[in-house]
Design a protein around this motif. Sequence first.
Motif, PDB file in Angstrom:
ATOM      1  N   ALA A  99      71.035  -7.558  39.761  1.00 56.09           N
ATOM      2  CA  ALA A  99      70.715  -8.233  41.027  1.00 56.09           C
ATOM      3  C   ALA A  99      70.532  -7.233  42.157  1.00 56.09           C
ATOM      4  CB  ALA A  99      71.817  -9.234  41.368  1.00 56.09           C
ATOM      5  N   SER A 100      71.393  -6.222  42.209  1.00 54.25           N
ATOM      6  CA  SER A 100      71.284  -5.209  43.263  1.00 54.25           C
ATOM      7  C   SER A 100      69.987  -4.422  43.129  1.00 54.25           C
ATOM      8  CB  SER A 100      72.482  -4.260  43.192  1.00 54.25           C
ATOM      9  OG  SER A 100      73.689  -4.925  43.484  1.00 54.25           O
ATOM     10  N   ALA A 101      69.652  -4.020  41.907  1.00 53.80           N
ATOM     11  CA  ALA A 101      68.417  -3.260  41.690  1.00 53.80           C
ATOM     12  C   ALA A 101      67.201  -4.084  42.112  1.00 53.80           C
ATOM     13  CB  ALA A 101      68.307  -2.855  40.224  1.00 53.80           C
ATOM     14  N   LYS A 102      67.195  -5.357  41.756  1.00 51.64           N
ATOM     15  CA  LYS A 102      66.067  -6.202  42.132  1.00 51.64           C
ATOM     16  C   LYS A 102      65.972  -6.364  43.646  1.00 51.64           C
ATOM     17  CE  LYS A 102      65.426  -8.861  37.894  1.00 51.64           C
ATOM     18  NZ  LYS A 102      65.348 -10.210  37.272  1.00 51.64           N
ATOM     19  N   THR A 103      67.106  -6.503  44.298  1.00 55.24           N
ATOM     20  CA  THR A 103      67.102  -6.618  45.757  1.00 55.24           C
ATOM     21  C   THR A 103      66.528  -5.367  46.398  1.00 55.24           C
ATOM     22  OG1 THR A 103      68.988  -8.111  45.781  1.00 55.24           O
ATOM     23  CG2 THR A 103      68.544  -6.900  47.800  1.00 55.24           C
ATOM     24  N   LEU A 104      66.889  -4.215  45.863  1.00 55.75           N
ATOM     25  CA  LEU A 104      66.389  -2.950  46.404  1.00 55.75           C
ATOM     26  C   LEU A 104      64.930  -2.701  46.042  1.00 55.75           C
ATOM     27  CD1 LEU A 104      69.513  -0.733  45.646  1.00 55.75           C
ATOM     28  CD2 LEU A 104      68.733  -1.479  47.911  1.00 55.75           C
ATOM     29  N   GLY A 105      64.410  -3.472  45.090  1.00 52.78           N
ATOM     30  CA  GLY A 105      63.028  -3.292  44.658  1.00 52.78           C
ATOM     31  C   GLY A 105      62.862  -2.259  43.573  1.00 52.78           C
ATOM     32  N   SER A 106      63.974  -1.839  42.982  1.00 51.58           N
ATOM     33  CA  SER A 106      63.944  -0.767  41.984  1.00 51.58           C
ATOM     34  C   SER A 106      63.674  -1.314  40.592  1.00 51.58           C
ATOM     35  CB  SER A 106      65.276  -0.016  41.989  1.00 51.58           C
ATOM     36  OG  SER A 106      65.314   0.927  40.946  1.00 51.58           O
ATOM     37  N   LYS A 107      62.792  -0.633  39.871  1.00 48.26           N
ATOM     38  CA  LYS A 107      62.468  -1.001  38.495  1.00 48.26           C
ATOM     39  C   LYS A 107      63.193  -0.120  37.483  1.00 48.26           C
ATOM     40  CE  LYS A 107      59.318  -4.197  39.362  1.00 48.26           C
ATOM     41  NZ  LYS A 107      59.490  -5.609  38.934  1.00 48.26           N
ATOM     42  N   ASN A 108      64.034   0.798  37.970  1.00 52.35           N
ATOM     43  CA  ASN A 108      64.721   1.737  37.095  1.00 52.35           C
ATOM     44  C   ASN A 108      66.189   1.839  37.490  1.00 52.35           C
ATOM     45  OD1 ASN A 108      62.320   3.124  35.565  1.00 52.35           O
ATOM     46  ND2 ASN A 108      61.705   3.089  37.716  1.00 52.35           N
ATOM     47  N   VAL A 109      67.072   1.663  36.521  1.00 54.12           N
ATOM     48  CA  VAL A 109      68.513   1.824  36.720  1.00 54.12           C
ATOM     49  C   VAL A 109      68.963   3.044  35.927  1.00 54.12           C
ATOM     50  CG1 VAL A 109      70.750   0.874  36.049  1.00 54.12           C
ATOM     51  CG2 VAL A 109      69.110  -0.545  37.285  1.00 54.12           C
ATOM     52  N   ILE A 110      69.662   3.946  36.612  1.00 52.19           N
ATOM     53  CA  ILE A 110      70.019   5.226  36.004  1.00 52.19           C
ATOM     54  C   ILE A 110      71.519   5.455  36.078  1.00 52.19           C
ATOM     55  CG2 ILE A 110      69.675   7.734  36.113  1.00 52.19           C
ATOM     56  CD1 ILE A 110      66.967   7.127  37.481  1.00 52.19           C
ATOM     57  N   VAL A 111      72.098   5.877  34.964  1.00 53.59           N
ATOM     58  CA  VAL A 111      73.479   6.335  34.923  1.00 53.59           C
ATOM     59  C   VAL A 111      73.449   7.852  34.826  1.00 53.59           C
ATOM     60  CG1 VAL A 111      75.554   6.467  33.475  1.00 53.59           C
ATOM     61  CG2 VAL A 111      74.501   4.257  33.953  1.00 53.59           C
ATOM     62  N   ALA A 112      74.217   8.518  35.698  1.00 55.32           N
ATOM     63  CA  ALA A 112      74.146   9.977  35.764  1.00 55.32           C
ATOM     64  C   ALA A 112      75.372  10.679  35.210  1.00 55.32           C
ATOM     65  CB  ALA A 112      73.920  10.429  37.210  1.00 55.32           C
ATOM     66  N   TYR A 113      76.405   9.940  34.898  1.00 58.10           N
ATOM     67  CA  TYR A 113      77.619  10.594  34.404  1.00 58.10           C
ATOM     68  C   TYR A 113      78.439   9.572  33.626  1.00 58.10           C
ATOM     69  CZ  TYR A 113      81.963  13.262  34.321  1.00 58.10           C
ATOM     70  OH  TYR A 113      83.081  13.941  33.901  1.00 58.10           O
ATOM     71  N   ILE A 114      79.019  10.011  32.525  1.00 58.20           N
ATOM     72  CA  ILE A 114      79.849   9.129  31.709  1.00 58.20           C
ATOM     73  C   ILE A 114      81.290   9.621  31.789  1.00 58.20           C
ATOM     74  CG2 ILE A 114      80.139   8.078  29.447  1.00 58.20           C
ATOM     75  CD1 ILE A 114      77.351   9.213  28.755  1.00 58.20           C
ATOM     76  N   PRO A 115      82.200   8.863  32.378  1.00 56.87           N
ATOM     77  CA  PRO A 115      83.604   9.279  32.418  1.00 56.87           C
ATOM     78  C   PRO A 115      84.146   9.448  30.995  1.00 56.87           C
ATOM     79  CG  PRO A 115      83.208   7.395  33.852  1.00 56.87           C
ATOM     80  CD  PRO A 115      81.992   7.555  33.011  1.00 56.87           C
ATOM     81  N   HIS A 116      84.811  10.567  30.761  1.00 54.59           N
ATOM     82  CA  HIS A 116      85.398  10.785  29.444  1.00 54.59           C
ATOM     83  C   HIS A 116      86.487  11.836  29.537  1.00 54.59           C
ATOM     84  CE1 HIS A 116      82.366  13.952  29.785  1.00 54.59           C
ATOM     85  NE2 HIS A 116      83.037  14.628  28.874  1.00 54.59           N
ATOM     86  N   LYS A 117      87.391  11.800  28.577  1.00 53.10           N
ATOM     87  CA  LYS A 117      88.453  12.790  28.482  1.00 53.10           C
ATOM     88  C   LYS A 117      88.144  13.707  27.301  1.00 53.10           C
ATOM     89  CE  LYS A 117      92.036   9.773  30.421  1.00 53.10           C
ATOM     90  NZ  LYS A 117      93.357   9.114  30.187  1.00 53.10           N
TER      91      LYS A 117
END
Length: 280
Positions: A99-117
């Motif tokens: 919903a947030s991406a659509k509101t912003l008009g963005s067609k791409n959702v990106i994850v830049a970091y994966i939390p891990h131990k």
Amino acid sequence: MKLQHIVPLLLLCSSPVFAADANPPLGLQLESFKIRLGADVPSGLDIVKADGFTIIETAGTYKMTPEQFRAQLDAHGLKAVSTHFGYDELKADLPKVIASAKTLGSKNVIVAYIPHKGAFDADFAHKTAEQFNAWGKELEAAGIRFLYHPHGQEFRPLPEGGTGFDVLMAETDPRYVSYEMDVFWIAIAGQDPVALLDRYPTRWKMLHLKDLKKGAPTGDFEGHTSIDNFVTIGTGQISFPPILAEARKIGIEYSFIEDESTDPVGNVPPSQAFLNSIKP
């Protein structure tokens, strides 16, 4: 070939996003100006507009609702073509991310970091690939593309051979998972950005452009470094002409300056000028 088939092909070839004779459209990752935006969004976006940017990538909305932030982007003539969200945000509430991406008009959702131990080992990479495929499929159904932005840890050699990055590339479904390359973090991990673009030409869709200080060590898989190692593009050890040449060759859609230095407001314009000086 019939005329009705030729016309769409001509339109596709004339698109600046896919044109082989032009560098990818250059935008700004707004995280570059996070301090200014955190203090006052309108004045921060004034700087972005004054620098001549029209396309941007977002990473948060700086205490505004997505609707309020979108209104500010529109008022400044800025288009958000992609948006970074935290891994935990997708894990907690993917419909809210959509919903947030659509509101912003963005067609791409990106994850830049994966939390891990611990190390980014094969088991963790297998589980991550499975998670990415699930998210990517759901995002694709909503008309949004999912991308991952490697941060360096993925390139640590595995005892059994290869790297976690190799696992991610092999086990993520190209229909649902694409990638954004940050040339800085690729270089700091001792990898060659051009070689990786060439090796996976259909998986990379976007670039983050930033430069690494001359003499700074590489071969580091921690995903963080001294702030002094972030320098104005064109003054460091990364060679950008071959990167942009390969980006043109494989059809990279967008590139974004992301400045994590001590003076992003001062450094972005010369970085922008340097990149714009690199002609096909």
